[in-house]
Design a protein around this motif. Sequence first.
Motif, PDB file in Angstrom:
ATOM      1  N   MET A   1       0.894  -1.214   0.011  1.00  0.00           N
ATOM      2  CA  MET A   1      -0.109  -0.056   0.010  1.00  0.00           C
ATOM      3  C   MET A   1       0.947   1.151  -0.199  1.00  0.00           C
ATOM      4  O   MET A   1       1.897   1.309   0.421  1.00  0.00           O
ATOM      5  N   ALA A   2       0.417   2.400  -0.678  1.00  0.00           N
ATOM      6  CA  ALA A   2       0.931   3.724  -0.343  1.00  0.00           C
ATOM      7  C   ALA A   2       0.120   4.475   0.533  1.00  0.00           C
ATOM      8  O   ALA A   2      -1.087   4.023   0.990  1.00  0.00           O
ATOM      9  N   LYS A   3       0.859   5.622   0.948  1.00  0.00           N
ATOM     10  CA  LYS A   3       0.176   6.259   2.053  1.00  0.00           C
ATOM     11  C   LYS A   3      -0.106   7.812   1.688  1.00  0.00           C
ATOM     12  O   LYS A   3       0.962   8.381   0.907  1.00  0.00           O
ATOM     13  N   LEU A   4      -1.103   8.484   1.859  1.00  0.00           N
ATOM     14  CA  LEU A   4      -1.598   9.780   1.644  1.00  0.00           C
ATOM     15  C   LEU A   4      -1.508  10.512   2.925  1.00  0.00           C
ATOM     16  O   LEU A   4      -1.922   9.842   3.908  1.00  0.00           O
ATOM     17  N   SER A  22      -4.205   2.092  -2.724  1.00  0.00           N
ATOM     18  CA  SER A  22      -3.609   1.024  -3.911  1.00  0.00           C
ATOM     19  C   SER A  22      -2.531   2.079  -4.454  1.00  0.00           C
ATOM     20  O   SER A  22      -2.811   3.081  -5.035  1.00  0.00           O
ATOM     21  N   PRO A  23      -1.422   1.354  -4.545  1.00  0.00           N
ATOM     22  CA  PRO A  23      -0.227   1.966  -5.425  1.00  0.00           C
ATOM     23  C   PRO A  23      -0.710   2.298  -6.972  1.00  0.00           C
ATOM     24  O   PRO A  23      -1.813   1.664  -7.449  1.00  0.00           O
ATOM     25  N   VAL A  29      -5.095   7.629  -8.361  1.00  0.00           N
ATOM     26  CA  VAL A  29      -5.288   7.516  -6.967  1.00  0.00           C
ATOM     27  C   VAL A  29      -6.192   8.509  -6.575  1.00  0.00           C
ATOM     28  O   VAL A  29      -7.211   8.575  -5.839  1.00  0.00           O
ATOM     29  N   LEU A  30      -5.940   9.885  -7.153  1.00  0.00           N
ATOM     30  CA  LEU A  30      -6.886  10.729  -6.567  1.00  0.00           C
ATOM     31  C   LEU A  30      -8.536  10.729  -7.245  1.00  0.00           C
ATOM     32  O   LEU A  30      -9.340  11.129  -6.650  1.00  0.00           O
ATOM     33  N   ALA A  64       4.235   3.635  -5.594  1.00  0.00           N
ATOM     34  CA  ALA A  64       4.798   2.240  -5.324  1.00  0.00           C
ATOM     35  C   ALA A  64       4.568   1.932  -3.748  1.00  0.00           C
ATOM     36  O   ALA A  64       4.178   2.815  -3.257  1.00  0.00           O
ATOM     37  N   ASN A  65       4.491   0.586  -3.711  1.00  0.00           N
ATOM     38  CA  ASN A  65       4.188   0.020  -2.242  1.00  0.00           C
ATOM     39  C   ASN A  65       5.528   0.661  -1.235  1.00  0.00           C
ATOM     40  O   ASN A  65       6.420   1.145  -1.508  1.00  0.00           O
TER      41      ASN A  65
END
Length: 78
Positions: A1-4, A22-23, A29-30, A64-65
């Motif tokens: 996972m990616a982080k915002l 999710s990456p 993503v947005l 990316a992750n």
Amino acid sequence: MAKLVFMGRLEDVAGTAEMSVSPGPVEQVLASLDPALAVQLLGEKVRMAHNGRLLTDVGGVVLANGDELAFLPPVSGG
């Protein structure tokens, strides 16, 4: 996972300081976020930092992750 990561007033808008996503391409993503939040994040004066580096253009940026994308609202002071 990616982080915002949401800073300042954007944390209030998002309702949280951080969100796992999710990456993928930043645009994708947005697009997966609540439309009202996405509009705020794409505001003219909101800056983005990818893994601690300020972005001048999000085009072509792929999360990316383990990546972090931080949203920095304009700062006022006196």
